[in-house]
Scaffold this active site. Structure first.
Site, PDB file in Angstrom:
ATOM      1  N   ALA A  95       7.713  -1.156   2.084  1.00 42.36           N
ATOM      2  CA  ALA A  95       8.211  -0.448   0.903  1.00 42.36           C
ATOM      3  C   ALA A  95       9.216   0.628   1.323  1.00 42.36           C
ATOM      4  O   ALA A  95      10.280   0.776   0.719  1.00 42.36           O
ATOM      5  CB  ALA A  95       7.040   0.163   0.137  1.00 42.36           C
ATOM      6  N   ALA A 140       0.862  -1.174   0.000  1.00 39.97           N
ATOM      7  CA  ALA A 140       0.000   0.000   0.000  1.00 39.97           C
ATOM      8  C   ALA A 140       0.904   1.232   0.000  1.00 39.97           C
ATOM      9  O   ALA A 140       2.095   1.131   0.317  1.00 39.97           O
ATOM     10  CB  ALA A 140      -0.891  -0.011   1.236  1.00 39.97           C
ATOM     11  N   GLN A 152       1.155   3.485   2.060  1.00 41.84           N
ATOM     12  CA  GLN A 152       1.736   3.718   3.387  1.00 41.84           C
ATOM     13  C   GLN A 152       2.521   2.505   3.892  1.00 41.84           C
ATOM     14  O   GLN A 152       2.719   2.343   5.101  1.00 41.84           O
ATOM     15  CB  GLN A 152       0.649   4.113   4.390  1.00 41.84           C
ATOM     16  CG  GLN A 152       0.201   5.556   4.250  1.00 41.84           C
ATOM     17  CD  GLN A 152       1.370   6.543   4.420  1.00 41.84           C
ATOM     18  OE1 GLN A 152       2.324   6.302   5.147  1.00 41.84           O
ATOM     19  NE2 GLN A 152       1.301   7.671   3.714  1.00 41.84           N
ATOM     20  N   SER A 153       2.974   1.673   2.989  1.00 44.04           N
ATOM     21  CA  SER A 153       3.679   0.452   3.387  1.00 44.04           C
ATOM     22  C   SER A 153       4.999   0.757   4.092  1.00 44.04           C
ATOM     23  O   SER A 153       5.869   1.450   3.547  1.00 44.04           O
ATOM     24  CB  SER A 153       3.951  -0.382   2.128  1.00 44.04           C
ATOM     25  OG  SER A 153       4.913  -1.388   2.394  1.00 44.04           O
ATOM     26  N   ASN A 154       5.157   0.221   5.302  1.00 43.67           N
ATOM     27  CA  ASN A 154       6.440   0.319   6.010  1.00 43.67           C
ATOM     28  C   ASN A 154       7.493  -0.542   5.310  1.00 43.67           C
ATOM     29  O   ASN A 154       8.672  -0.199   5.284  1.00 43.67           O
ATOM     30  CB  ASN A 154       6.284  -0.160   7.456  1.00 43.67           C
ATOM     31  CG  ASN A 154       5.292   0.680   8.241  1.00 43.67           C
ATOM     32  OD1 ASN A 154       5.447   1.890   8.339  1.00 43.67           O
ATOM     33  ND2 ASN A 154       4.260   0.047   8.779  1.00 43.67           N
TER      34      ASN A 154
END
Ligand SMILES: *Cc1c(COP(=O)(O)O)cnc(C)c1O
Length: 322
Positions: A77, A71, A73-75
């Protein structure tokens, strides 16, 4: 046999949380927090332990570009972007949606930009089909002469889970008589690794709504011999869904922050703490039992979560002179 890279300084601290323990109805020495939020790369968090293995494999095969999905807001990524920066690898992140989603123009995306990652916006591609889009991105990159390495969603695969076999061994070395380790269950690799190190009975996963069948997901990562029903998984903290603020989670975030100065996030660690509160209430975790709460990070995600930001800021109490 691939090696791994070293992306941080180990071990992470394990800290006693006596005030939070008392607030939850546990004894002073019962509750410890494993500070994987303090991992010293890119804002910290659990994905770094997995990324040491993936980047080791990427370097071993001569890759020059890391590709992953998540997503906006992926941590995971964000930490892939940081790992790429640390190791001198290019990074392409594949996100659903388009760049004009203003709500997403904060939190982890800010850091993705600072780390120099490029984003491929998959527009209205089904979020479950992002892996297919990422494969296409890898094909295009190969066509341009790059050597991409694809890291799976959430960094969860048997290779990534090895990072948390090590994490579990680190906890055992720091607190040999640990009886419960409570962890947020997203894509499942973190819980799978912990179960690999600590066994099925000591690890309690709190489902965050990121996958359809959390116990089956974790069991599949562990391979043959592990039955989904043998795993301890709570599914009571999902609420209306993965990205939506669940009231007991906000309460748990306020508790941890006000009792110990520990910041949790609304998607993962707040859910894990709400699950721990519920486990004490229903007797699954009892006073006198050594319990470790794994803090998996996620702080930037708090600032990217519009609902949680609004609720906490509107809850600020004002001081007035008497
Ligand atoms: C990804 C993530 C988790 C969940 O870990 P999985 O291995 O995906 O289950 C928990 N907490 C935070 C902050 C995360 O970013």
């Amino acid at each position: 046999m691939t090696g791994k890279t070293t992306l941080a300084t180990w071990p992470t601290p394990l800290e006693r949380m006596p005030r939070l323990a008392a607030a939850l109805g546990l004894g002073e020495d019962d509750l410890w927090v494993k500070r994987d939020d303090l991992i010293g790369l890119g804002g910290g968090g659990n994905k770094v332990r997995k990324l040491e293995w993936f980047t080791g494999a990427a370097l071993a095969e001569g890759a020059d570009t890391l590709v992953t999905t998540g997503a906006a807001q992926s941590n995971h990524a964000r930490l892939t972007a940081a790992a790429g920066a640390r190791l001198g690898l290019d990074v392409v992140l594949v996100f659903p949606g388009s760049p004009d989603g203003a709500a997403d123009a904060s939190g982890n995306l800010v850091l993705d930009g600072l780390f120099g990652a490029r984003v491929h916006w998959a527009k209205d591609a089904d979020p479950n089909a992002l892996g297919v889009v990422a494969e296409e991105v890898c094909e295009r990159l190969r066509g341009e002469g790059a050597r991409p390495f694809l890291i799976p969603f959430g960094g969860s695969s048997p290779l990534g889970a090895r990072g948390y076999v090590e994490g579990g061994e680190e906890i055992l070395a720091q607190l040999p008589d640990v009886e419960h380790v409570v962890v947020a269950l997203g894509s499942g690799g973190t819980m799978a690794g912990l179960v690999g190190a600590l066994g099925e009975r000591r690890v309690l996963g709190v489902h965050c709504g990121a996958v359809p069948d959390p116990a089956a997901t974790v069991a599949a990562l562990l391979g043959s011999g592990v039955e989904p029903r043998g795993l301890r998984v709570r599914t009571d903290q999902v609420g209306a869904g993965y990205g939506i603020l669940h009231e007991p989670v906000l309460a748990a975030m306020r508790r941890a922050a006000s009792a110990e100065g520990i910041v949790l996030d609304p998607v993962y660690t707040g859910r894990a703490m709400a699950g721990l509160v519920a486990a004490v209430e229903d007797g699954d975790i009892r006073p006198g039992q050594r319990t470790v709460f794994l803090h998996t990070g996620g702080l930037p995600g708090l600032f990217g979560h519009a609902q949680a930001v609004r609720r906490t800021v509107s809850g600020l109490s004002s001081w007035k002179p008497a």
